[in-house]
Design a protein around this motif. Structure first.
Motif, PDB file in Angstrom:
ATOM      1  N   PRO A  62       0.833  -1.211   0.000  1.00  0.00           N
ATOM      2  CA  PRO A  62       0.000   0.000   0.000  1.00  0.00           C
ATOM      3  C   PRO A  62       0.862   1.253   0.000  1.00  0.00           C
ATOM      4  CG  PRO A  62       0.127  -0.909   2.214  1.00  0.00           C
ATOM      5  CD  PRO A  62       0.834  -1.890   1.308  1.00  0.00           C
ATOM      6  N   GLY A  63       0.273   2.359  -0.421  1.00  0.00           N
ATOM      7  CA  GLY A  63       0.962   3.635  -0.381  1.00  0.00           C
ATOM      8  C   GLY A  63       1.875   3.855  -1.565  1.00  0.00           C
ATOM      9  N   GLU A  64       2.606   4.961  -1.495  1.00  0.00           N
ATOM     10  CA  GLU A  64       3.554   5.329  -2.540  1.00  0.00           C
ATOM     11  C   GLU A  64       4.848   5.756  -1.873  1.00  0.00           C
ATOM     12  OE1 GLU A  64       3.036   4.911  -5.701  1.00  0.00           O
ATOM     13  OE2 GLU A  64       0.912   4.367  -5.535  1.00  0.00           O
ATOM     14  N   ASN A  65       5.755   4.825  -1.681  1.00  0.00           N
ATOM     15  CA  ASN A  65       7.057   5.161  -1.094  1.00  0.00           C
ATOM     16  C   ASN A  65       8.107   4.243  -1.689  1.00  0.00           C
ATOM     17  OD1 ASN A  65       6.824   2.725   0.602  1.00  0.00           O
ATOM     18  ND2 ASN A  65       5.355   3.933   1.792  1.00  0.00           N
ATOM     19  N   SER A  66       9.066   3.830  -0.910  1.00  0.00           N
ATOM     20  CA  SER A  66      10.163   3.027  -1.462  1.00  0.00           C
ATOM     21  C   SER A  66      10.265   1.676  -0.787  1.00  0.00           C
ATOM     22  CB  SER A  66      11.482   3.783  -1.323  1.00  0.00           C
ATOM     23  OG  SER A  66      11.706   4.135   0.038  1.00  0.00           O
ATOM     24  N   TRP A 212      12.647  -6.710 -11.087  1.00  0.00           N
ATOM     25  CA  TRP A 212      11.471  -6.667 -10.227  1.00  0.00           C
ATOM     26  C   TRP A 212      11.647  -5.911  -8.923  1.00  0.00           C
ATOM     27  CZ3 TRP A 212       7.425  -7.693 -12.888  1.00  0.00           C
ATOM     28  CH2 TRP A 212       7.443  -8.659 -13.899  1.00  0.00           C
ATOM     29  N   PHE A 213      12.858  -5.589  -8.494  1.00  0.00           N
ATOM     30  CA  PHE A 213      13.041  -4.839  -7.250  1.00  0.00           C
ATOM     31  C   PHE A 213      12.699  -3.373  -7.513  1.00  0.00           C
ATOM     32  CE2 PHE A 213      16.176  -7.488  -4.470  1.00  0.00           C
ATOM     33  CZ  PHE A 213      15.376  -8.604  -4.630  1.00  0.00           C
ATOM     34  N   THR A 214      11.448  -3.016  -7.257  1.00  0.00           N
ATOM     35  CA  THR A 214      10.948  -1.678  -7.499  1.00  0.00           C
ATOM     36  C   THR A 214      10.102  -1.237  -6.307  1.00  0.00           C
ATOM     37  OG1 THR A 214       9.005  -2.562  -8.635  1.00  0.00           O
ATOM     38  CG2 THR A 214      10.912  -1.984 -10.011  1.00  0.00           C
ATOM     39  N   PRO A 215       9.854   0.062  -6.157  1.00  0.00           N
ATOM     40  CA  PRO A 215       9.039   0.516  -5.025  1.00  0.00           C
ATOM     41  C   PRO A 215       7.665  -0.136  -4.999  1.00  0.00           C
ATOM     42  CG  PRO A 215      10.173   2.374  -6.040  1.00  0.00           C
ATOM     43  CD  PRO A 215      10.398   1.190  -6.939  1.00  0.00           C
ATOM     44  N   GLN A 216       7.259  -0.529  -3.801  1.00  0.00           N
ATOM     45  CA  GLN A 216       5.948  -1.116  -3.510  1.00  0.00           C
ATOM     46  C   GLN A 216       5.781  -2.519  -4.075  1.00  0.00           C
ATOM     47  OE1 GLN A 216       6.332   1.698  -1.701  1.00  0.00           O
ATOM     48  NE2 GLN A 216       4.273   1.011  -1.207  1.00  0.00           N
ATOM     49  N   ALA A 217       6.870  -3.155  -4.482  1.00  0.00           N
ATOM     50  CA  ALA A 217       6.778  -4.499  -5.040  1.00  0.00           C
ATOM     51  C   ALA A 217       6.646  -5.540  -3.934  1.00  0.00           C
ATOM     52  CB  ALA A 217       7.996  -4.802  -5.903  1.00  0.00           C
ATOM     53  N   VAL A 218       5.846  -6.557  -4.214  1.00  0.00           N
ATOM     54  CA  VAL A 218       5.830  -7.793  -3.428  1.00  0.00           C
ATOM     55  C   VAL A 218       6.506  -8.841  -4.306  1.00  0.00           C
ATOM     56  CG1 VAL A 218       4.412  -9.562  -2.341  1.00  0.00           C
ATOM     57  CG2 VAL A 218       3.709  -7.155  -2.226  1.00  0.00           C
ATOM     58  N   VAL A 219       7.723  -9.201  -3.942  1.00  0.00           N
ATOM     59  CA  VAL A 219       8.537 -10.109  -4.751  1.00  0.00           C
ATOM     60  C   VAL A 219       8.501 -11.497  -4.133  1.00  0.00           C
ATOM     61  CG1 VAL A 219      10.864 -10.612  -5.593  1.00  0.00           C
ATOM     62  CG2 VAL A 219      10.025  -8.253  -5.570  1.00  0.00           C
ATOM     63  N   VAL A 220       8.252 -12.509  -4.953  1.00  0.00           N
ATOM     64  CA  VAL A 220       8.207 -13.882  -4.467  1.00  0.00           C
ATOM     65  C   VAL A 220       9.490 -14.613  -4.866  1.00  0.00           C
ATOM     66  CG1 VAL A 220       6.980 -14.722  -6.523  1.00  0.00           C
ATOM     67  CG2 VAL A 220       6.866 -16.031  -4.407  1.00  0.00           C
ATOM     68  N   GLY A 221      10.048 -15.341  -3.900  1.00  0.00           N
ATOM     69  CA  GLY A 221      11.159 -16.247  -4.139  1.00  0.00           C
ATOM     70  C   GLY A 221      10.871 -17.547  -3.417  1.00  0.00           C
ATOM     71  N   HIS A 222      11.836 -18.469  -3.462  1.00  0.00           N
ATOM     72  CA  HIS A 222      11.608 -19.801  -2.904  1.00  0.00           C
ATOM     73  C   HIS A 222      12.827 -20.266  -2.113  1.00  0.00           C
ATOM     74  CE1 HIS A 222       8.894 -19.408  -6.342  1.00  0.00           C
ATOM     75  NE2 HIS A 222       8.071 -20.175  -5.651  1.00  0.00           N
ATOM     76  N   ALA A 223      12.561 -20.964  -1.015  1.00  0.00           N
ATOM     77  CA  ALA A 223      13.629 -21.526  -0.184  1.00  0.00           C
ATOM     78  C   ALA A 223      13.862 -22.974  -0.583  1.00  0.00           C
ATOM     79  CB  ALA A 223      13.249 -21.421   1.293  1.00  0.00           C
ATOM     80  N   ASN A 224      14.161 -23.158  -1.863  1.00  0.00           N
ATOM     81  CA  ASN A 224      14.282 -24.508  -2.413  1.00  0.00           C
ATOM     82  C   ASN A 224      15.655 -24.771  -3.017  1.00  0.00           C
ATOM     83  OD1 ASN A 224      11.562 -24.704  -1.744  1.00  0.00           O
ATOM     84  ND2 ASN A 224      10.850 -24.307  -3.829  1.00  0.00           N
ATOM     85  N   ARG A 225      16.111 -23.903  -3.883  1.00  0.00           N
ATOM     86  CA  ARG A 225      17.368 -24.115  -4.616  1.00  0.00           C
ATOM     87  C   ARG A 225      18.434 -23.161  -4.102  1.00  0.00           C
ATOM     88  NH1 ARG A 225      13.061 -24.543  -8.147  1.00  0.00           N
ATOM     89  NH2 ARG A 225      12.877 -26.575  -9.180  1.00  0.00           N
ATOM     90  N   LEU A 249       5.336  -8.087   5.366  1.00  0.00           N
ATOM     91  CA  LEU A 249       3.929  -7.810   5.112  1.00  0.00           C
ATOM     92  C   LEU A 249       3.234  -7.314   6.369  1.00  0.00           C
ATOM     93  CD1 LEU A 249       2.928 -10.772   2.772  1.00  0.00           C
ATOM     94  CD2 LEU A 249       3.686  -8.461   2.144  1.00  0.00           C
ATOM     95  N   ALA A 250       3.718  -7.740   7.540  1.00  0.00           N
ATOM     96  CA  ALA A 250       3.156  -7.245   8.794  1.00  0.00           C
ATOM     97  C   ALA A 250       3.515  -5.787   9.029  1.00  0.00           C
ATOM     98  CB  ALA A 250       3.638  -8.110   9.958  1.00  0.00           C
ATOM     99  N   ASP A 251       4.662  -5.332   8.507  1.00  0.00           N
ATOM    100  CA  ASP A 251       4.981  -3.903   8.571  1.00  0.00           C
ATOM    101  C   ASP A 251       4.021  -3.099   7.707  1.00  0.00           C
ATOM    102  OD1 ASP A 251       7.308  -4.410  10.096  1.00  0.00           O
ATOM    103  OD2 ASP A 251       8.562  -4.580   8.301  1.00  0.00           O
ATOM    104  N   ALA A 252       3.690  -3.637   6.549  1.00  0.00           N
ATOM    105  CA  ALA A 252       2.864  -2.914   5.585  1.00  0.00           C
ATOM    106  C   ALA A 252       1.397  -2.912   5.958  1.00  0.00           C
ATOM    107  CB  ALA A 252       3.043  -3.527   4.196  1.00  0.00           C
ATOM    108  N   TRP A 253       0.932  -4.026   6.487  1.00  0.00           N
ATOM    109  CA  TRP A 253      -0.462  -4.153   6.905  1.00  0.00           C
ATOM    110  C   TRP A 253      -0.473  -4.666   8.325  1.00  0.00           C
ATOM    111  CZ3 TRP A 253       0.490  -6.459   1.889  1.00  0.00           C
ATOM    112  CH2 TRP A 253      -0.036  -5.713   0.817  1.00  0.00           C
ATOM    113  N   GLY A 254      -0.706  -3.806   9.252  1.00  0.00           N
ATOM    114  CA  GLY A 254      -0.624  -4.296  10.602  1.00  0.00           C
ATOM    115  C   GLY A 254      -1.286  -3.341  11.593  1.00  0.00           C
TER     116      GLY A 254
END
Length: 270
Positions: A62-66, A212-225, A249-254
């Motif tokens: 949410p919002g418009e920041n970095s 993909w590392f941009t402001p307000q992005a939710v980036v998904v990765g995996h703890a697999n490889r 996510l708890a910082d952003a919505w909490g």
């Protein structure tokens, strides 16, 4: 230079420089772990109010920041989970994990994860117990996959969370309704990816981060490889270069329910 020391110095130097510039840094200064330059700055500004976890689907912050949310799914590799914990410890980067409880990697690393969860540097979300496509299951099977993992997260780490990320991103109105009934009203998708659902070279993974590392992005990765474990320094440099600030996510919505301690505290891993 030993890798751990390099990452500590890199994170401290970049966070300190960001604070000095008056811009968002590698970590949130108000939540920076002790030992980083950001934490040493006197009198950090009060954190702005954040909205509660929303009902429905979200795919950006949410919002418009970095802000940048790095979210990590699955956990098939105990070594990768442990390495990500060390990454968080060494740099102050804030992460949200979406574990599948069927993988022993999370309990293998529970002693290391617990302090990060307790401090709020790491938040938890529900990724179901077995990583099945929920849209192909009956109502009872969906409830079992979601509820079993919810109970495991609470039992193992002593927290509850409003966040569900459906495996493969597969969900529908029925899945969303059942998830909400089980305490997960927020369906978390993404608008960026490390593209590590397949085996990548280090350069390929960093290229994905650059995309993909941009402001307000939710980036998904995996703890697999293991590839991600070889490029932490390059990821930290990119975050600082772009003036981004990692958040959970708890910082952003909490506070919502994410990271809220249960009445009984942390139970033993089960």
């Amino acid at each position: 230079m030993e890798r751990r020391r390099f990452l500590v110095l890199l994170a401290a130097g970049l966070a300190g420089a960001a604070v000095g510039r008056g811009t968002a840094g590698l970590v949130d200064p108000a939540r920076a772990p002790v030992g980083t330059a950001a934490a040493a700055e006197p009198g950090p500004a009060p954190r702005p109010a954040v909205p509660p976890a929303p009902a429905g689907v979200v795919d950006r912050l949410p919002g418009e920041n970095s802000s940048l949310a790095l979210t990590i799914d699955d956990g098939t590799s105990s070594a990768v989970v442990g390495s990500l914990c060390r990454f968080a410890e060494d740099t102050g980067v804030r992460l949200t994990f979406f574990p599948n409880g069927r993988y022993s990697s999370w309990e293998d690393n529970a002693d290391r994860l617990q302090p990060l969860v307790d401090s709020g540097q790491v938040a938890m979300g529900n990724h179901t117990w077995s990583h099945l496509d929920l849209t192909t299951l009956s109502d009872g099977e969906v409830a079992d996959e979601v509820g079993r993992n919810r109970d495991w997260i609470e039992r193992t780490f002593g927290v509850t969370t409003p966040f569900l990320r459906p495996p493969f991103g597969a969900h529908d109105e029925r899945v969303d309704r059942i998830s909400a009934e089980l305490g997960h009203p927020t369906i978390v998708m993404w608008n960026g990816t490390l593209e590590d659902n397949r085996l990548l070279t280090p350069d390929e993974l960093v290229a994905a981060a650059r995309r993909w590392f941009t402001p307000q992005a939710v980036v998904v990765g995996h703890a697999n490889r293991p590839t991600v474990t070889t490029v932490y320094d390059r990821l930290v440099e990119l975050i600082a270069e772009r003036g981004l600030r990692t958040v959970t996510l708890a910082d952003a919505w909490g506070p919502g329910l994410a990271g809220v301690r249960t009445a009984s505290g942390t139970a033993s891993a089960g």
